[in-house]
Design a protein around this motif. Structure first.
Motif, PDB file in Angstrom:
ATOM      1  N   UNK A 197     -71.702  77.340 -50.566  1.00  0.00           N
ATOM      2  CA  UNK A 197     -71.628  77.447 -52.013  1.00  0.00           C
ATOM      3  C   UNK A 197     -71.476  76.094 -52.687  1.00  0.00           C
ATOM      4  N   UNK A 198     -70.887  76.108 -53.866  1.00  0.00           N
ATOM      5  CA  UNK A 198     -70.739  74.892 -54.676  1.00  0.00           C
ATOM      6  C   UNK A 198     -69.497  74.115 -54.256  1.00  0.00           C
ATOM      7  N   UNK A 199     -69.697  72.860 -53.855  1.00  0.00           N
ATOM      8  CA  UNK A 199     -68.598  72.002 -53.415  1.00  0.00           C
ATOM      9  C   UNK A 199     -68.802  70.607 -53.991  1.00  0.00           C
ATOM     10  N   UNK A 200     -67.710  69.828 -54.164  1.00  0.00           N
ATOM     11  CA  UNK A 200     -67.851  68.492 -54.739  1.00  0.00           C
ATOM     12  C   UNK A 200     -68.531  67.490 -53.819  1.00  0.00           C
ATOM     13  N   UNK A 201     -68.580  67.760 -52.522  1.00  0.00           N
ATOM     14  CA  UNK A 201     -69.280  66.912 -51.572  1.00  0.00           C
ATOM     15  C   UNK A 201     -69.962  67.798 -50.542  1.00  0.00           C
ATOM     16  N   UNK A 202     -70.932  67.229 -49.863  1.00  0.00           N
ATOM     17  CA  UNK A 202     -71.645  67.960 -48.837  1.00  0.00           C
ATOM     18  C   UNK A 202     -71.240  67.450 -47.453  1.00  0.00           C
ATOM     19  N   UNK A 203     -71.619  68.206 -46.426  1.00  0.00           N
ATOM     20  CA  UNK A 203     -71.251  67.856 -45.055  1.00  0.00           C
ATOM     21  C   UNK A 203     -71.663  66.422 -44.738  1.00  0.00           C
ATOM     22  N   UNK A 204     -70.795  65.752 -43.983  1.00  0.00           N
ATOM     23  CA  UNK A 204     -71.014  64.352 -43.635  1.00  0.00           C
ATOM     24  C   UNK A 204     -70.106  63.405 -44.378  1.00  0.00           C
ATOM     25  N   UNK A 205     -69.521  63.843 -45.492  1.00  0.00           N
ATOM     26  CA  UNK A 205     -68.577  62.991 -46.223  1.00  0.00           C
ATOM     27  C   UNK A 205     -67.370  62.700 -45.338  1.00  0.00           C
ATOM     28  N   UNK A 206     -66.881  61.466 -45.380  1.00  0.00           N
ATOM     29  CA  UNK A 206     -65.817  61.021 -44.473  1.00  0.00           C
ATOM     30  C   UNK A 206     -64.754  60.259 -45.251  1.00  0.00           C
TER      31      UNK A 206
END
Length: 373
Positions: free
Chosen positions: A28-37
């Motif tokens: 769904x809607x999130x402030x960041x996508x996968x891979x953010x560290x």
């Protein structure tokens, strides 16, 4: 990513604990996508970001709790009123987060290998198990690091990873975004693109600076040493000062090279395009007015360059955003480069027909078309 991994290593060597956090799955809607560290330090400070807001603060709070005596965990955050009430940001999505607490003296060889692979720029993929049942074995937080060829470069967690982890690995050549298969998240660090900037003037200089920020390996070519030098391009990987034909005719250009032509004049642009247009570059773009571009295309057709080769040229260079100043022009150019690198194409909203198709098919001259503008 390389900077964060280096900071992680430096912190541990200096005797400071650190929690490594990585976003491994979103729904769904999130402030960041996968891979953010993000790294979290004992004093509550951080390096990197997971998108800000309340969820980032909650990740930090839980990570700090693990720093004392915890083990790696997969944490789930539902972005409802629990994490959005104070700033109105209620996304409604879900985030799964890997939190790995590290203390001085811990084995960090996995992270050192990761940093080395990122530094080499050839690409790599980190797989993270967040649902062991779906993955067919292992345990949550298990990680396997694959090099650009799909070979195992390092492991963290179980000695052996489930067979499905390697089976579902996709080639980096597909330039894939992060993806999830059978309870395993695959986080790719793509091979860095080389950006060849032909022209070391004001636009070239600003583009080089922005391009380095977004992980291009920048090369600059110009025939003037007073412009093409380390003081003006401190982050360039290579500077080439030579006449245009000497510099470009024998230069290595491959499918991982993107080229932009931003020289100081019409004749230099034309000479540069002549040497680059039929090479195997992933992208070739040229700055200039529609009139200038048509004149250059007309000349190159007379020189025997094919229309198909000229159709590959992105010109005028840069997204149409009403740019006026040099920084605005540079932003429009780098945005186009990033889109082409990450998506493999120009987004439809910015797509444009090639000006070569406005030239008369039956005659090499397009003077009548140009004069009408």
């Amino acid at each position: 990513m390389e900077t964060l991994l280096q900071e992680l290593e430096d912190s541990l060597k200096s005797g400071q604990s650190v929690a490594y956090t990585s976003l491994v799955e979103t729904r769904g809607s999130t402030p960041q996508k996968a891979g953010a560290t993000m790294l979290v330090f004992p004093d509550g400070s951080q390096a990197g970001t997971l998108g800000g807001g309340c969820v980032e603060a909650e990740v930090k709070r839980r990570a700090l709790r693990l720093l004392d005596a915890g083990s790696p965990e997969i944490m789930t955050f539902q972005l409802d009123s629990d994490y959005g009430w104070d700033d109105g940001l209620i996304c409604g999505g879900r985030m799964k987060m890997l939190v790995d607490p590290l203390r001085p003296g811990d084995d960090i060889s996995y992270f050192q290998t990761y940093r080395k692979l990122v530094h080499e720029g050839l690409g790599c993929t980190e797989s993270v198990v967040f649902d062991a049942a779906k993955a067919g074995g292992g345990r949550e937080t298990d990680r396997v690091l694959f090099d650009a060829h799909g070979h195992v470069a390092a492991r963290r967690g179980s000695a052996e990873s489930p067979t499905l982890v390697a089976t579902n690995l996709r080639p980096l050549d597909d330039r894939h975004r992060p993806y999830v298969v059978d309870g395993v998240s695959y986080l790719a660090q793509l091979q860095r693109c080389r950006l060849l900037i032909v022209g070391a003037g004001h636009v070239g200089q600003k583009v080089a600076d922005l391009a380095a920020d977004v992980d291009f390996d920048v090369w600059v070519v110009d025939d003037r040493e007073q412009y093409c030098n380390v003081d003006r391009f401190p982050r360039a990987k290579r500077l080439i000062v030579a006449p245009w034909d000497t510099a470009l005719s024998g230069l290595e250009i491959d499918r991982n090279t993107m080229c932009i032509i931003v020289t100081r004049g019409h004749n230099h642009d034309e000479e540069a395009l002549y040497h680059l247009v039929e090479k195997s570059a992933r992208y070739v773009g040229m700055i200039g007015s529609r009139r200038k571009i048509k004149l250059i295309f007309e000349d190159l057709l007379k020189e025997g360059i094919s229309r198909d080769a000229l159709r590959r040229v992105n010109a005028p260079l840069g997204f149409e955003i009403g740019s006026q100043t040099v920084p605005e022009i540079a932003v429009s150019i780098v945005a186009e480069l990033v889109a082409h690198r990450n998506l493999g194409r120009i987004p439809e909203v910015y797509a444009r027909a090639s000006l070569v198709d406005e030239l008369d098919e039956s005659t090499p001259s397009a003077c009548g078309v140009v004069a009408a503008e």
